[in-house]
Scaffold this motif. Sequence first.
Motif, PDB file in Angstrom:
ATOM      1  N   PRO A 184      11.146   5.231   1.998  1.00 30.52           N
ATOM      2  CA  PRO A 184      10.148   6.219   1.594  1.00 30.52           C
ATOM      3  C   PRO A 184      10.357   6.778   0.195  1.00 30.52           C
ATOM      4  O   PRO A 184       9.484   7.444  -0.346  1.00 30.52           O
ATOM      5  CB  PRO A 184      10.289   7.315   2.648  1.00 30.52           C
ATOM      6  N   GLY A 185      11.527   6.530  -0.379  1.00 34.57           N
ATOM      7  CA  GLY A 185      11.767   6.974  -1.744  1.00 34.57           C
ATOM      8  C   GLY A 185      12.505   8.286  -1.842  1.00 34.57           C
ATOM      9  O   GLY A 185      12.499   9.106  -0.922  1.00 34.57           O
ATOM     10  N   ALA A 235      -5.680   5.175  -0.561  1.00 32.53           N
ATOM     11  CA  ALA A 235      -4.275   4.950  -0.912  1.00 32.53           C
ATOM     12  C   ALA A 235      -4.249   4.252  -2.272  1.00 32.53           C
ATOM     13  O   ALA A 235      -5.288   3.960  -2.856  1.00 32.53           O
ATOM     14  CB  ALA A 235      -3.597   4.065   0.129  1.00 32.53           C
ATOM     15  N   VAL A 236      -3.032   3.968  -2.737  1.00 33.99           N
ATOM     16  CA  VAL A 236      -2.865   3.139  -3.927  1.00 33.99           C
ATOM     17  C   VAL A 236      -2.400   1.757  -3.477  1.00 33.99           C
ATOM     18  O   VAL A 236      -1.466   1.642  -2.674  1.00 33.99           O
ATOM     19  CB  VAL A 236      -1.855   3.742  -4.919  1.00 33.99           C
ATOM     20  N   LEU A 240       6.249   2.606  -0.194  1.00 36.86           N
ATOM     21  CA  LEU A 240       5.478   1.368  -0.236  1.00 36.86           C
ATOM     22  C   LEU A 240       5.561   0.649   1.096  1.00 36.86           C
ATOM     23  O   LEU A 240       6.645   0.444   1.627  1.00 36.86           O
ATOM     24  CB  LEU A 240       6.042   0.451  -1.326  1.00 36.86           C
ATOM     25  N   GLN A 241       4.399   0.243   1.599  1.00 38.72           N
ATOM     26  CA  GLN A 241       4.376  -0.519   2.848  1.00 38.72           C
ATOM     27  C   GLN A 241       3.791  -1.894   2.573  1.00 38.72           C
ATOM     28  O   GLN A 241       2.772  -2.005   1.888  1.00 38.72           O
ATOM     29  CB  GLN A 241       3.498   0.188   3.889  1.00 38.72           C
ATOM     30  N   LEU A 242       4.418  -2.905   3.106  1.00 41.25           N
ATOM     31  CA  LEU A 242       3.879  -4.246   2.972  1.00 41.25           C
ATOM     32  C   LEU A 242       2.577  -4.337   3.743  1.00 41.25           C
ATOM     33  O   LEU A 242       2.516  -4.010   4.930  1.00 41.25           O
ATOM     34  CB  LEU A 242       4.881  -5.270   3.510  1.00 41.25           C
ATOM     35  N   LEU A 243       1.525  -4.791   3.074  1.00 40.76           N
ATOM     36  CA  LEU A 243       0.226  -4.925   3.724  1.00 40.76           C
ATOM     37  C   LEU A 243       0.003  -6.375   4.164  1.00 40.76           C
ATOM     38  O   LEU A 243      -0.333  -6.636   5.312  1.00 40.76           O
ATOM     39  CB  LEU A 243      -0.882  -4.492   2.767  1.00 40.76           C
ATOM     40  N   VAL A 303       0.849  -1.188   0.000  1.00 40.65           N
ATOM     41  CA  VAL A 303       0.000   0.000   0.000  1.00 40.65           C
ATOM     42  C   VAL A 303       0.887   1.240   0.000  1.00 40.65           C
ATOM     43  O   VAL A 303       1.943   1.266   0.653  1.00 40.65           O
ATOM     44  CB  VAL A 303      -0.978  -0.004   1.194  1.00 40.65           C
ATOM     45  N   GLN A 304       0.460   2.225  -0.764  1.00 41.22           N
ATOM     46  CA  GLN A 304       1.200   3.495  -0.849  1.00 41.22           C
ATOM     47  C   GLN A 304       0.248   4.619  -0.485  1.00 41.22           C
ATOM     48  O   GLN A 304      -0.624   4.981  -1.276  1.00 41.22           O
ATOM     49  CB  GLN A 304       1.768   3.682  -2.255  1.00 41.22           C
TER      50      GLN A 304
END
Lengths: 113, 111
Positions: free
Chosen positions: B104-105, A86-87, A44-47, A37-38
């Motif tokens: 975070p990029g 979110a995306v 990007l976070q691992l969901l 999820v972003q």
Amino acid sequence: GDSVTQMEGPVTLSEEAFLTINCTYTATGYPSLFWYVQYPGEGLQLLLKATKADDKGSNKGFEATYRKETTSFHLEKGSVQVSDSAVYFCALILTGGGNKLTFGTGTQLKVEL
Amino acid sequence: EPEVTQTPSHQVTQMGQEVILRCVPISNHLYFYWYRQILGQKVEFLVSFYNNEISEKSEIFDDQFSVERPDGSNFTLKIRSTKLEDSAMYFCASSVKETQYFGPGTRLLVL
């Protein structure tokens, strides 16, 4: 080659609605499957993840089941909140085939009051 | 909870200039990666790094790109001569096995 296909967005829902984001994959071997999820302006976070057929990954009320027969890993949540906006990216990695994550195009979710 | 960090968060450069993007992976992780995301497009794999060498790279990762782990904590991506089309968000990730954790990029803008 390996690929991930996600449903087009944006998906717009009212708060407390049921969410499904479809994800299907094509892989030459036996992949592990992930949802990332972003949130706006963030990385990007691992969901959640699932590493073999019939596994169910779950986190923060989200669930996805690894369906080998339909090559799918659909993301579901029973009651979405505004903060879930979110995306969402579906991704795969081939087990024993290197460590490259292959991502889908992402599905934007907007949750309104 | 340990996390991957990246610096800078934003970088603006002129076409043809060299840039170095920096990452500090999670300390006990063994595998390191760079990905990029051009605005509005999917996240694309660039390169993976293990045991002080590149383990896999994509077609995008041409001779203009290089990676290095100069010490025990940093992992860098260098673009030797930037092009307009290098403008993107660059993500660093690290893993013990297959589950990758992303930073975070760095948003790179090439003018």
